[in-house]
Every structure is written in structure tokens, then in C-alpha cells.
Write a protein that holds these residues in place. Sequence first.
Motif, PDB file in Angstrom:
ATOM      1  N   GLY A   7      12.678  17.022  15.644  1.00 25.12           N
ATOM      2  CA  GLY A   7      12.648  16.980  17.096  1.00 25.12           C
ATOM      3  C   GLY A   7      13.676  17.938  17.666  1.00 25.12           C
ATOM      4  N   PRO A   8      13.784  18.013  18.995  1.00 23.33           N
ATOM      5  CA  PRO A   8      14.739  18.930  19.617  1.00 23.33           C
ATOM      6  C   PRO A   8      16.193  18.591  19.292  1.00 23.33           C
ATOM      7  N   ASP A   9      16.504  17.326  19.022  1.00 24.72           N
ATOM      8  CA  ASP A   9      17.892  16.943  18.729  1.00 24.72           C
ATOM      9  C   ASP A   9      18.227  17.097  17.252  1.00 24.72           C
ATOM     10  N   GLY A  10      17.296  17.657  16.468  1.00 26.14           N
ATOM     11  CA  GLY A  10      17.584  17.851  15.053  1.00 26.14           C
ATOM     12  C   GLY A  10      17.177  16.677  14.183  1.00 26.14           C
ATOM     13  N   HIS A  11      16.823  15.554  14.779  1.00 24.80           N
ATOM     14  CA  HIS A  11      16.375  14.403  13.987  1.00 24.80           C
ATOM     15  C   HIS A  11      14.886  14.521  13.715  1.00 24.80           C
ATOM     16  N   HIS A  12      14.507  14.122  12.498  1.00 27.79           N
ATOM     17  CA  HIS A  12      13.087  14.176  12.154  1.00 27.79           C
ATOM     18  C   HIS A  12      12.400  12.888  12.574  1.00 27.79           C
ATOM     19  N   ARG A  13      11.154  13.041  13.021  1.00 22.61           N
ATOM     20  CA  ARG A  13      10.382  11.866  13.436  1.00 22.61           C
ATOM     21  C   ARG A  13       9.034  11.880  12.730  1.00 22.61           C
ATOM     22  N   PRO A  14       8.478  10.696  12.494  1.00 19.78           N
ATOM     23  CA  PRO A  14       7.144  10.673  11.902  1.00 19.78           C
ATOM     24  C   PRO A  14       6.109  11.224  12.865  1.00 19.78           C
ATOM     25  N   VAL A  15       5.248  12.129  12.398  1.00 25.70           N
ATOM     26  CA  VAL A  15       4.203  12.685  13.248  1.00 25.70           C
ATOM     27  C   VAL A  15       2.814  12.345  12.728  1.00 25.70           C
ATOM     28  N   ALA A  16       2.720  11.979  11.476  1.00 22.82           N
ATOM     29  CA  ALA A  16       1.406  11.608  10.953  1.00 22.82           C
ATOM     30  C   ALA A  16       1.609  10.681   9.765  1.00 22.82           C
ATOM     31  N   ALA A  17       0.603   9.846   9.537  1.00 24.44           N
ATOM     32  CA  ALA A  17       0.661   8.952   8.387  1.00 24.44           C
ATOM     33  C   ALA A  17      -0.697   8.947   7.724  1.00 24.44           C
ATOM     34  N   SER A  18      -0.690   8.836   6.402  1.00 29.89           N
ATOM     35  CA  SER A  18      -1.959   8.926   5.686  1.00 29.89           C
ATOM     36  C   SER A  18      -1.882   8.102   4.417  1.00 29.89           C
ATOM     37  N   LEU A  19      -3.051   7.683   3.946  1.00 38.99           N
ATOM     38  CA  LEU A  19      -3.093   6.956   2.678  1.00 38.99           C
ATOM     39  C   LEU A  19      -3.153   7.911   1.497  1.00 38.99           C
ATOM     40  N   THR A  20      -3.502   9.175   1.785  1.00 38.64           N
ATOM     41  CA  THR A  20      -3.574  10.160   0.697  1.00 38.64           C
ATOM     42  C   THR A  20      -2.457  11.178   0.886  1.00 38.64           C
ATOM     43  N   LYS A  21      -2.135  11.858  -0.180  1.00 37.83           N
ATOM     44  CA  LYS A  21      -1.026  12.800  -0.182  1.00 37.83           C
ATOM     45  C   LYS A  21      -1.401  14.009   0.691  1.00 37.83           C
ATOM     46  N   PRO A  22      -0.593  14.333   1.721  1.00 39.70           N
ATOM     47  CA  PRO A  22      -0.917  15.491   2.561  1.00 39.70           C
ATOM     48  C   PRO A  22      -0.770  16.792   1.781  1.00 39.70           C
ATOM     49  N   ASP A  23      -1.486  17.835   2.257  1.00 42.16           N
ATOM     50  CA  ASP A  23      -1.433  19.129   1.565  1.00 42.16           C
ATOM     51  C   ASP A  23      -0.231  19.942   2.003  1.00 42.16           C
ATOM     52  N   GLU A  24       0.212  19.748   3.236  1.00 42.59           N
ATOM     53  CA  GLU A  24       1.320  20.562   3.709  1.00 42.59           C
ATOM     54  C   GLU A  24       2.283  19.697   4.525  1.00 42.59           C
ATOM     55  N   GLY A  25       3.415  20.318   4.898  1.00 41.84           N
ATOM     56  CA  GLY A  25       4.417  19.608   5.673  1.00 41.84           C
ATOM     57  C   GLY A  25       5.367  18.849   4.762  1.00 41.84           C
ATOM     58  N   ILE A  26       6.432  18.315   5.381  1.00 35.79           N
ATOM     59  CA  ILE A  26       7.388  17.508   4.633  1.00 35.79           C
ATOM     60  C   ILE A  26       7.004  16.053   4.819  1.00 35.79           C
ATOM     61  N   VAL A  55       0.852  -1.194   0.000  1.00 33.12           N
ATOM     62  CA  VAL A  55       0.000   0.000   0.000  1.00 33.12           C
ATOM     63  C   VAL A  55       0.886   1.241   0.000  1.00 33.12           C
ATOM     64  N   PRO A  56       0.621   2.212  -0.874  1.00 34.87           N
ATOM     65  CA  PRO A  56       1.358   3.479  -0.799  1.00 34.87           C
ATOM     66  C   PRO A  56       0.929   4.251   0.450  1.00 34.87           C
ATOM     67  N   VAL A  57       1.916   4.746   1.217  1.00 33.72           N
ATOM     68  CA  VAL A  57       1.643   5.435   2.479  1.00 33.72           C
ATOM     69  C   VAL A  57       2.441   6.731   2.491  1.00 33.72           C
ATOM     70  N   TYR A  58       1.837   7.810   2.962  1.00 31.52           N
ATOM     71  CA  TYR A  58       2.539   9.090   3.078  1.00 31.52           C
ATOM     72  C   TYR A  58       2.776   9.375   4.555  1.00 31.52           C
ATOM     73  N   VAL A  59       4.032   9.576   4.938  1.00 33.27           N
ATOM     74  CA  VAL A  59       4.384   9.796   6.334  1.00 33.27           C
ATOM     75  C   VAL A  59       4.953  11.207   6.463  1.00 33.27           C
ATOM     76  N   THR A  60       4.314  12.014   7.329  1.00 28.47           N
ATOM     77  CA  THR A  60       4.761  13.395   7.530  1.00 28.47           C
ATOM     78  C   THR A  60       5.797  13.438   8.656  1.00 28.47           C
ATOM     79  N   PHE A  61       6.852  14.222   8.446  1.00 33.50           N
ATOM     80  CA  PHE A  61       7.952  14.297   9.400  1.00 33.50           C
ATOM     81  C   PHE A  61       8.053  15.705   9.987  1.00 33.50           C
ATOM     82  N   GLU A  62       8.460  15.766  11.282  1.00 42.15           N
ATOM     83  CA  GLU A  62       8.790  17.045  11.902  1.00 42.15           C
ATOM     84  C   GLU A  62      10.080  16.876  12.679  1.00 42.15           C
TER      85      GLU A  62
END
Lengths: 194, 387
Positions: free
Chosen positions: A100-119, A91-98
Motif C-alpha cells: 500500500g502507499p504506507d509501505g504495508h502489504h495488504r491482501p488483494v486476492a485469495a485463491s484455493l490454488t497456487k497463483p502464477d504471479e505476485g507475492i 483448507v490450504p489458502v493462497y493470499v496474494t499481497f501488494e
Amino acid sequence: MAEPARAKPFVVPAAVAATAVLCAILAWMIESRAQILREGAEIVLKSEPIDPRDLLRGHYVVLTYPAQQITGDVLAGLTAEAGMREPGRDVPVYVTFEAGPDGHHRPVAASLTKPDEGIFLRGTAPYLDGRTVTLFVDYGIGRFYTNEHRAPELEARMRAGGLTEIVIAVGADGTGQIKAFRQAGETIVTEPLY
Amino acid sequence: MASYLENQIKDWHNRGIIADDVAAALLADIGRSGAAARDGDAKPFSFFRIVAIFAAISFAAAIVMFISANWEAIPRLAKVAGIMVLIAGGLIGGAVIGARGGRHARWLEEAAYLVAGAAYVGGVALVGQMYHLPGDIGQAMFGFALGLGIAGLAVRSHVLAAAALGAIAWWYLETPAPETLVDADFVIFAAFCAAGYALSRFGRMPWLRWVAAAAFLVGLVPFLFSVLEAIADFYEGLPDGARLAIWLALLAASLAGLWLARGAGGPAPAFLRRPETAFGAGLIALLALHVESGDLLPLLVVGPMTLGFALYALFTHGARSRTIRYVSYAVFVGEILFLYGETVASLLGTAGFFLAVGVTLTLIAGGIYWAERRFKRRAAIEEQADG
């Protein structure tokens, strides 16, 4: 050749056209990736070698990321979406990243459809249904090809440092592309554009 | 020195098969293309040519060594550019060679296309390395099939089209569900094979038709396998009586077919002129009965049935069909040995078993010798009657 040789109509122009098509395919493969490296947003992911002795298979390094495992609240929205449907494979999955305080990005949301904003990164989930507890997502950045001169050095560094930071360039459609290797803020490898 | 072809053309001309101007044109063309070849034959050894060839080989080796020694140092874009030059040289060069014609043009043309195709595949692999592209070889096969297919279609190349068909079959086998025929993957695969067939049909490349058919069959293997599995499951689920009935019916049909085909000749239906088909069907039925002898009929019944079938086949078709004759002998001997192994061996011990087998085989050999002489005599009499 029992049959007489027959001239093929328009063969030379057709050969020129075919050459153009094949070269265009190669050029498109290159440019689509170079564009991500050049213009894509950057995220930093932690990478952990599962077994440092098995890092090198052939001429590529196998990279695994904690961000490949999605659980808890991040997954809840996705399973709610998927619960309505049949269990899916690949299944194609879109995972949004933000970040963290240490500079590493972590997944914050996941969706089956392409998100409108965010990385977000576009990945593939080998199996997904409404009851999935831990979702494995393949982002297509699990391999790093390198030559036999650079590989042992890279392997030694990763073994000594344990965790490594991988800089990923992200295209507008969520395609991820490995851009650089870092360890404790120091850049080890930067990938050339071309 | 007139060649065979020249003599043939003159002969056709003399017999009025071809007109004067056609004969003149053909002879002139042979003279032109044959003159060059005969020039070469007349000078089989030329020191200058040998030296030139050695020089070319040395240059080529030097270039290959230089490239491989500095492969890592060559900028990646330069490598890609080199691959594109190879593609262009192979495709356009091959097309030019083919268009100009000549003695080995068709082979040289295909060889040039092969170089171009290999360069394209190598190029895709190189880009995959450059940008760490994910995916395995099965997925890459689709790209290969597409590129090679486009090129093969454009220059009507056997090699490229066949490679594309092979690649698409590989890709299809690696898709998640190759045994289901009602998904998009299969439609794509079938369309590719149909395109290959159409190219062979309209591009007048008859050999390619077999490649397209073979690629399609290879792709169908998982489906056929699942069908076989379904049939096997269905068969396993049948009651004993039904399974026995199937094989006995097949055996009865075989016996009837062999009987009807006896002495049939001339304007008979095809299946009567090929009694081997009925014979084979009977053998399949008997083999199945052997395999199932634990559940259906005991060996004590199946064994004599098999011996009887072999004798019956010899009786009806032994004189006419050599295939049926020798297979019947083999079945008879094999069945005897098998029955011995299953029954008498446990009673006699090894030495006694071999003695019994030896005696039996001697008797059978005598019987076969006698039968062969009779068959030969009968065949001779029939021949005399026919003649």
C-alpha cells in the motif's frame, strides 16, 4: 535376558545410515527455512498485540496480523470457488499481497490454488464454505520464540508502540518466515540466517 | 571356583547332551568373559579407581555447568552441531557396543540409543525455536515418529522403536478425526503399528510386539468410544419390552450355563469348565436390571431375583469354585443392604435401620458359616472318593 544374545546383522553401517538420515532431517529443516530468509521476497505486515499483557506465553511472543482476517472483495473470489464444494476444515489458502502507499502489504486476492504471479503467502483456513463472510487465515507466523533476556524488552517496546511492522520473507511456495521486527521504520530485531 | 554355569556345562557334557568340542568351546568362552569379572570382584576397593571416578564426575559437572551458563551465547549452529554429534555418538556408539558384546552390552546399547533419540527430539525443538515454526506438539509428533522409527529400524532398538510407536499414537489422537477409520491418517497410523509388529517379528524383539499392540489399541480408543456410543444410542432407542427381553435372555442363558456346567469335568467344552463366565454374564444382566428398575421391572421383583441368583449359583457351584462362592456371598449381602436402604430405611429411622442391618448380617454370617462347613466337608469327601 533369558534368550541368548544374537548379533544384529549390519548394525554398525545401519547406525551410520540412521545418523545420516536424522542429521539430514535436521539440516533440511534448517536449510529450508534459511533459504526463505536468504532468497525470499519481502513483505511488510502490520501486527497488533490483542492484549499487550498477554504477549508472552512461555518463551514466545504471540503475533496477530490484520491480514489474517480476509473480507469483502478479496474473499468474494474465494467463496465463489469454495461454494461448489463441501465446507472444508483446515483448507490450504493462497493470499496474494501488494504494497500500500504506507509501505504495508495488504491482501488483494485469495485463491484455493497456487497463483502464477505476485507475492503470495500460503496459509490454512480453519473453516471455509460458500457463505463465509470473514475468513481467518493462519499463515504459520503467529509465534516468535525469544529468550528471557530479549523478551521483556521486546514486549515493552511493542506495548509502547502499539502497532508493529513485521518483515516476512516469502518462499517460492508461499511459506512465510519472520525476518525482522520494525517499529516506525526502525528495525528492532533482525533474525540471523542460521 | 567353578561357577554354576561351568558345572552345568560339565554335567551336560558328561551326560552326552553336548559334544566334546562344544563343551570345550563354551568353557573357554566362560573362562574368558568370567575372568575379567572375577578380577574386578577380587579387588572390590581401589583408591585409584575411586579418585578416577570422582575426577570424571567433576569434569562432567564442569562441562554441564559451562554449557548451561553460556547456552545463550553459543551460536545456534554450534548447538545444532553438538546435537548432531550426540545423535551420531549415541547411534554409532550403541551399535559398536552391541556388536562387541559383553556382560551389560544390551543395556548400554539401548541407553546409548536413548541418548541419540532424546538428542534428535531436542534438535527438532531447537530448530522449531530458531525459525519460529508454527504448529503444536501433536503435529511435531509425526516428525518424531518418522525419525525415531527410521533409527529404531536401522539399529533394531527397543527403546527407539517403542518411542516412535508412542509418538505415532499421540500424533494420531491429535488428528482432526481419530474416530473414523477410513481416512489416510488411519492408514498411516496402522502402517506404522504394522511396521513395529513386523520389526518385532523379523528382528526377533518379542517385547516390541506388545508395544505395537498397545500403541494400536490407544489409537483405536476414539473409534471404540464412538462404537460404544452408537450401541448406547441404539439401546436407548429400543422399546422397554425389547430391553427387558435382552437382559432376561442373558440371565436365562447364565442360569442354563451354570446348570449345565454342574459337575462337568474332564472332556467338556471350555465354557462348561469355566462356569465363572456364565456367572459373570448373569451378574451383568442383574446389574442392568437394577439400573433400569425405574423403567422395566420394579425393585420388588429384581431384588429377590438377585438373591435367588446368588443362592442358585452357590447351590450349583459353591462347593467347587471359590470365586463364585465369595462373589455370591458379596452379592447376597450387598443386595440385602441395598434393598434395606431403598425400602425399610425410610420407615425405621437411622438407629432402627442399623439395628435391622446388624441382625440381618448376623443371620447371614451364620448362614455362610454353616454353608462353608458343608462345602468343606463335601470337598473332603470328594477328595477321598477321587483319591
